[in-house]
Design a protein around this motif. Structure first.
Motif, PDB file in Angstrom:
ATOM      1  N   TYR A  23      36.918  42.780  28.574  1.00  0.00           N
ATOM      2  CA  TYR A  23      36.466  44.518  29.601  1.00  0.00           C
ATOM      3  C   TYR A  23      35.705  44.145  30.511  1.00  0.00           C
ATOM      4  O   TYR A  23      35.983  45.254  31.401  1.00  0.00           O
ATOM      5  CB  TYR A  23      36.369  44.807  28.696  1.00  0.00           C
ATOM      6  CG  TYR A  23      36.359  46.307  28.916  1.00  0.00           C
ATOM      7  CD1 TYR A  23      37.620  47.248  28.750  1.00  0.00           C
ATOM      8  CD2 TYR A  23      34.562  47.109  28.191  1.00  0.00           C
ATOM      9  CE1 TYR A  23      37.499  48.366  28.851  1.00  0.00           C
ATOM     10  CE2 TYR A  23      34.812  48.657  28.587  1.00  0.00           C
ATOM     11  CZ  TYR A  23      36.034  49.063  29.323  1.00  0.00           C
ATOM     12  OH  TYR A  23      35.854  50.167  29.368  1.00  0.00           O
ATOM     13  N   ARG A  24      34.712  43.509  30.563  1.00  0.00           N
ATOM     14  CA  ARG A  24      34.176  43.255  31.815  1.00  0.00           C
ATOM     15  C   ARG A  24      34.426  42.958  32.998  1.00  0.00           C
ATOM     16  O   ARG A  24      33.704  43.822  34.315  1.00  0.00           O
ATOM     17  CB  ARG A  24      32.490  42.824  31.464  1.00  0.00           C
ATOM     18  CG  ARG A  24      31.663  43.661  32.343  1.00  0.00           C
ATOM     19  CD  ARG A  24      29.877  42.536  32.109  1.00  0.00           C
ATOM     20  NE  ARG A  24      30.595  40.869  32.394  1.00  0.00           N
ATOM     21  CZ  ARG A  24      30.554  40.432  30.602  1.00  0.00           C
ATOM     22  NH1 ARG A  24      30.243  40.897  29.611  1.00  0.00           N
ATOM     23  NH2 ARG A  24      30.206  38.817  30.759  1.00  0.00           N
ATOM     24  N   GLU A  25      34.751  41.905  32.877  1.00  0.00           N
ATOM     25  CA  GLU A  25      34.987  41.348  33.888  1.00  0.00           C
ATOM     26  C   GLU A  25      37.232  41.042  34.428  1.00  0.00           C
ATOM     27  O   GLU A  25      36.995  40.950  35.729  1.00  0.00           O
ATOM     28  CB  GLU A  25      34.840  39.253  33.871  1.00  0.00           C
ATOM     29  CG  GLU A  25      33.003  38.960  34.002  1.00  0.00           C
ATOM     30  CD  GLU A  25      32.687  38.404  33.474  1.00  0.00           C
ATOM     31  OE1 GLU A  25      33.637  37.513  34.065  1.00  0.00           O
ATOM     32  OE2 GLU A  25      31.997  38.281  33.271  1.00  0.00           O
ATOM     33  N   GLY A  26      37.628  41.306  33.297  1.00  0.00           N
ATOM     34  CA  GLY A  26      39.330  41.465  33.818  1.00  0.00           C
ATOM     35  C   GLY A  26      39.836  40.687  33.213  1.00  0.00           C
ATOM     36  O   GLY A  26      39.236  39.056  32.654  1.00  0.00           O
ATOM     37  N   ILE A  27      40.931  40.451  32.475  1.00  0.00           N
ATOM     38  CA  ILE A  27      41.654  39.736  32.268  1.00  0.00           C
ATOM     39  C   ILE A  27      41.963  38.040  32.611  1.00  0.00           C
ATOM     40  O   ILE A  27      42.035  37.018  32.082  1.00  0.00           O
ATOM     41  CB  ILE A  27      42.880  40.179  30.967  1.00  0.00           C
ATOM     42  CG1 ILE A  27      43.130  41.465  30.356  1.00  0.00           C
ATOM     43  CG2 ILE A  27      44.000  38.826  30.828  1.00  0.00           C
ATOM     44  CD1 ILE A  27      44.222  41.610  29.504  1.00  0.00           C
ATOM     45  N   ARG A  28      42.495  38.371  33.581  1.00  0.00           N
ATOM     46  CA  ARG A  28      43.177  37.014  35.061  1.00  0.00           C
ATOM     47  C   ARG A  28      41.727  36.848  35.412  1.00  0.00           C
ATOM     48  O   ARG A  28      42.065  35.513  35.496  1.00  0.00           O
ATOM     49  CB  ARG A  28      43.984  38.073  35.888  1.00  0.00           C
ATOM     50  CG  ARG A  28      45.496  38.503  35.567  1.00  0.00           C
ATOM     51  CD  ARG A  28      46.623  38.914  36.156  1.00  0.00           C
ATOM     52  NE  ARG A  28      47.410  39.151  35.696  1.00  0.00           N
ATOM     53  CZ  ARG A  28      48.446  38.853  36.139  1.00  0.00           C
ATOM     54  NH1 ARG A  28      48.398  36.759  36.145  1.00  0.00           N
ATOM     55  NH2 ARG A  28      49.338  38.923  35.597  1.00  0.00           N
ATOM     56  N   ALA A  29      40.861  37.025  35.503  1.00  0.00           N
ATOM     57  CA  ALA A  29      39.424  36.791  35.956  1.00  0.00           C
ATOM     58  C   ALA A  29      38.729  35.772  34.730  1.00  0.00           C
ATOM     59  O   ALA A  29      37.944  34.976  35.876  1.00  0.00           O
ATOM     60  CB  ALA A  29      38.392  38.025  36.711  1.00  0.00           C
ATOM     61  N   VAL A  30      39.148  35.822  33.677  1.00  0.00           N
ATOM     62  CA  VAL A  30      38.008  35.392  32.671  1.00  0.00           C
ATOM     63  C   VAL A  30      39.696  34.192  32.716  1.00  0.00           C
ATOM     64  O   VAL A  30      40.440  34.576  31.579  1.00  0.00           O
ATOM     65  CB  VAL A  30      38.134  35.967  31.897  1.00  0.00           C
ATOM     66  CG1 VAL A  30      37.435  35.597  30.532  1.00  0.00           C
ATOM     67  CG2 VAL A  30      36.831  37.007  32.054  1.00  0.00           C
TER      68      VAL A  30
END
Length: 216
Positions: A23-30
């Motif tokens: 939620y905080r950083e984004g699905i693709r970014a994690v």
């Protein structure tokens, strides 16, 4: 039994971590490395619980799909209060938009399970509104439920851009107008919304009178 409880605790720890990261950083970014680092477990252990990142995404969204209850309060009051609660949510410093919409936009895959969960969330909210509107005996409740949904979605989208939670208040005012306009044969809604509209009109008249005095 203890082993089962321990497994549940580990799974919940993974989901809590994923919820915050996605939620905080984004699905693709994690990535998986980030998840294992934050949870303090190995990739092998992670895959024992969730075979792939797609399974993690699905579990993350399903965990947020919490049933919406209907109370004994007057139906219109519950609808109006939902916009007040929305404003509180938008004012949260960690607010990053609707997690379901965010997931659909990020994944860009119409066949991903995330789309079904996002649709289930939207239908859940729509059905909640629909049941309340039917209690009010409002004509064409399906149409009005969709209009109210659009107000909610619009307020969330505007808040992401403007970073101003008060857009939910404006959406709530619009919802009252819609309820008043649709409240044919529903005296409870009419009485409540007429009072709200009267207060708005009185405030407008006060501002106009003040302006005229300044010009005299």
């Amino acid at each position: 039994m203890e082993r089962f409880i321990g497994r549940q605790a580990t799974q919940e720890r993974i989901l809590e971590t994923v919820d915050s990261l996605f939620y905080r950083e984004g699905i693709r970014a994690v990535g998986v490395d980030k998840i294992t680092e934050e949870t303090g477990i190995s990739k092998r252990t992670l895959y024992n619980y969730f075979p792939s990142k797609d399974h993690l995404v699905t579990a993350y969204l399903a965990r947020r799909l919490i049933p919406i209850s209907i109370s004994e309060k007057p139906a219109e009051e519950q609808i109006v209060e939902s916009f007040v609660q929305l404003e509180r949510s938008l004012a949260d410093e960690e607010f990053q938009g609707c997690p379901f919409v965010n997931a659909v936009v990020e994944l860009k895959d119409p066949y991903h399970a995330a789309n079904e969960i996002a649709l289930a969330f939207k239908n859940q909210r729509r059905n909640w509104l629909l049941e309340l509107l039917e209690r009010l005996q409002i004509a064409h409740p399906e149409s009005l439920a969709m209009q109210l949904m659009l107000l909610i979605d619009g307020a969330i989208a505007a808040a992401v851009i403007r970073r101003d939670p008060k857009v939910a208040r404006a959406a709530g005012d619009a919802a009252r107008v819609l309820l008043a306009a649709a409240a044919v044969g529903s005296p409870d809604v009419s009485a409540t919304t007429e009072q709200s509209l009267k207060r708005t009109t009185d405030r407008g008249a006060t501002r106009r009178n003040a302006t005229l005095r300044m010009l005299e």
